[in-house]
Scaffold this motif. Structure first.
Motif, PDB file in Angstrom:
ATOM      1  N   ALA A 205       0.811  -1.216   0.000  1.00 52.28           N
ATOM      2  CA  ALA A 205       0.000   0.000   0.000  1.00 52.28           C
ATOM      3  C   ALA A 205       0.848   1.270   0.000  1.00 52.28           C
ATOM      4  N   VAL A 206       2.145   1.170   0.347  1.00 52.63           N
ATOM      5  CA  VAL A 206       2.983   2.374   0.342  1.00 52.63           C
ATOM      6  C   VAL A 206       3.230   2.869  -1.081  1.00 52.63           C
ATOM      7  N   ILE A 207       2.976   2.017  -2.076  1.00 56.40           N
ATOM      8  CA  ILE A 207       3.058   2.434  -3.475  1.00 56.40           C
ATOM      9  C   ILE A 207       1.633   2.659  -3.957  1.00 56.40           C
ATOM     10  N   ASP A 208       1.225   3.909  -4.059  1.00 60.15           N
ATOM     11  CA  ASP A 208      -0.174   4.201  -4.335  1.00 60.15           C
ATOM     12  C   ASP A 208      -0.493   4.101  -5.823  1.00 60.15           C
ATOM     13  N   ASP A 209      -1.786   4.192  -6.131  1.00 63.82           N
ATOM     14  CA  ASP A 209      -2.237   4.028  -7.511  1.00 63.82           C
ATOM     15  C   ASP A 209      -1.606   5.054  -8.452  1.00 63.82           C
ATOM     16  N   GLY A 210      -1.335   6.225  -7.922  1.00 64.74           N
ATOM     17  CA  GLY A 210      -0.767   7.267  -8.762  1.00 64.74           C
ATOM     18  C   GLY A 210       0.579   6.893  -9.356  1.00 64.74           C
ATOM     19  N   VAL A 211       1.337   6.063  -8.656  1.00 66.74           N
ATOM     20  CA  VAL A 211       2.637   5.624  -9.170  1.00 66.74           C
ATOM     21  C   VAL A 211       2.451   4.789 -10.435  1.00 66.74           C
ATOM     22  N   PHE A 212       1.445   3.905 -10.426  1.00 64.47           N
ATOM     23  CA  PHE A 212       1.186   3.072 -11.594  1.00 64.47           C
ATOM     24  C   PHE A 212       0.669   3.888 -12.770  1.00 64.47           C
ATOM     25  N   GLU A 213      -0.031   4.959 -12.470  1.00 67.13           N
ATOM     26  CA  GLU A 213      -0.490   5.844 -13.537  1.00 67.13           C
ATOM     27  C   GLU A 213       0.681   6.662 -14.092  1.00 67.13           C
ATOM     28  N   GLU A 214       1.468   7.218 -13.198  1.00 65.81           N
ATOM     29  CA  GLU A 214       2.588   8.067 -13.601  1.00 65.81           C
ATOM     30  C   GLU A 214       3.621   7.293 -14.419  1.00 65.81           C
ATOM     31  N   LEU A 215       3.888   6.061 -14.008  1.00 63.82           N
ATOM     32  CA  LEU A 215       4.916   5.247 -14.657  1.00 63.82           C
ATOM     33  C   LEU A 215       4.313   4.136 -15.511  1.00 63.82           C
ATOM     34  N   ALA A 216       3.096   4.353 -15.999  1.00 65.52           N
ATOM     35  CA  ALA A 216       2.474   3.372 -16.885  1.00 65.52           C
ATOM     36  C   ALA A 216       3.363   3.155 -18.105  1.00 65.52           C
ATOM     37  N   GLY A 217       3.640   1.896 -18.380  1.00 66.98           N
ATOM     38  CA  GLY A 217       4.541   1.561 -19.472  1.00 66.98           C
ATOM     39  C   GLY A 217       5.918   1.185 -19.007  1.00 66.98           C
ATOM     40  N   ARG A 218       6.193   1.426 -17.708  1.00 70.06           N
ATOM     41  CA  ARG A 218       7.513   1.046 -17.197  1.00 70.06           C
ATOM     42  C   ARG A 218       7.451   0.314 -15.852  1.00 70.06           C
ATOM     43  N   ILE A 219       6.247   0.004 -15.390  1.00 73.35           N
ATOM     44  CA  ILE A 219       6.073  -0.940 -14.288  1.00 73.35           C
ATOM     45  C   ILE A 219       5.330  -2.134 -14.856  1.00 73.35           C
ATOM     46  N   MET A 220       5.918  -3.309 -14.728  1.00 65.14           N
ATOM     47  CA  MET A 220       5.303  -4.497 -15.329  1.00 65.14           C
ATOM     48  C   MET A 220       5.061  -5.570 -14.283  1.00 65.14           C
ATOM     49  N   TYR A 221       3.947  -6.238 -14.476  1.00 63.25           N
ATOM     50  CA  TYR A 221       3.590  -7.359 -13.607  1.00 63.25           C
ATOM     51  C   TYR A 221       4.616  -8.475 -13.736  1.00 63.25           C
ATOM     52  N   GLY A 222       4.944  -9.076 -12.602  1.00 62.79           N
ATOM     53  CA  GLY A 222       5.818 -10.245 -12.600  1.00 62.79           C
ATOM     54  C   GLY A 222       5.604 -11.028 -11.324  1.00 62.79           C
ATOM     55  N   SER A 223       6.117 -12.228 -11.323  1.00 67.53           N
ATOM     56  CA  SER A 223       6.058 -13.059 -10.124  1.00 67.53           C
ATOM     57  C   SER A 223       7.332 -13.878 -10.032  1.00 67.53           C
TER      58      SER A 223
END
Length: 264
Positions: A205-223
């Motif tokens: 939760a310390v990484i809020d939704d805005g981070v994923f919006e701001e860096l869309a295209g450079r944060i990718m799902y992985g496991s």
């Protein structure tokens, strides 16, 4: 990875962290589990903990990938190997990028012994993925941390590079470098799982939704599948529940990875 190597990795993780693993390691069963979870393709990320094994490991993985519709194989190299020869052979045979498990391989992103590998990444337009953060148990390692990654970026800014696990436990610093450097990516593996706090001191939760919006295209799902001590769904369920735009969702689960991998 080959059976003996996979068993050794799991044994080491169990000894170090007490984790137990229920997920299959046979490729057929592994891919069936991923398809059931809705995965179309996955990136296989090998690493060599000692010299002299990377070339054979790369060859094994590349052969496996040729008989798979799902597997996108990366390659690895140990810093004590003939780095140029091992990496060039892997790229010529179809490796989509490079993986370095920095603390285990005892090599930092900015280690000059890796320069030939990065030069080949530029020549062949291949990306690199580092475990460059201190999580989950590498806080004392001299081979990880934002400064070692930053030095690498200063030397090779043209190389597309991903720091795994959102850069934890220095996620804020890694997010800042991603904001400033369009060739820096992050992946969500383990760090954004809904059960991560059972194993390490981190709250997604310390990484809020805005981070994923701001860096869309450079944060990718992985496991870390299949070497993770929880059900696969724990990796993505929290991400799906976030209030993200359609653009950010598409980038997270497909677009960022396609951009990172590039055209091959």
């Amino acid at each position: 990875m080959p059976d003996r190597l996979m068993a050794a990795i799991r044994e080491a993780l169990t000894d170090a962290a007490g984790w137990e693993f229920d997920h299959p390691t046979d490729r057929t069963a592994l891919e069936a589990a991923l398809r059931e979870a809705g995965i179309d393709q996955y990136v296989a990320l090998p690493y060599a903990h000692k010299s002299g094994m990377a070339a054979e490991l790369n060859d094994w993985l590349l052969k496996e990938a040729k008989s798979s519709r799902m597997c996108l194989p990366f390659a690895t190299v140990h810093p004590a190997d003939d780095v140029h020869a091992v990496v060039e052979a892997a790229f010529k045979n179809g490796a989509r990028g490079l993986k370095f498990q920095c603390p285990v391989q005892e090599v930092a992103p900015d280690d000059p012994r890796l320069d030939p590998a990065y030069e080949l990444c530029v020549e062949y337009d291949r990306p690199v993925l580092h475990h460059a953060g201190t999580a989950p148990m590498f806080g004392d390692s001299p081979h990880v941390g934002i400064e070692r990654f930053r030095q690498f970026r200063e030397q090779f800014p043209e190389v597309r590079a991903c720091c795994a696990h959102m850069g934890t436990f220095e996620h804020e610093a890694f997010l800042d470098i991603a904001r400033a450097d369009e060739n820096v990516y992050l992946d969500t593996s383990f760090a954004m799982a809904t059960v991560v706090d059972r194993h390490v001191e981190f709250d997604p939760a310390v990484i809020d939704d805005g981070v994923f919006e701001e860096l869309a295209g450079r944060i990718m799902y992985g496991s870390d599948f299949p070497n993770m001590p929880h059900a696969y769904e724990r990796e993505f369920e929290g991400l799906i529940q976030r209030n993200l735009s359609e653009t950010a969702f598409e980038a997270l689960f497909r677009g960022a990875a396609e951009q990172f991998l590039g055209e091959v």
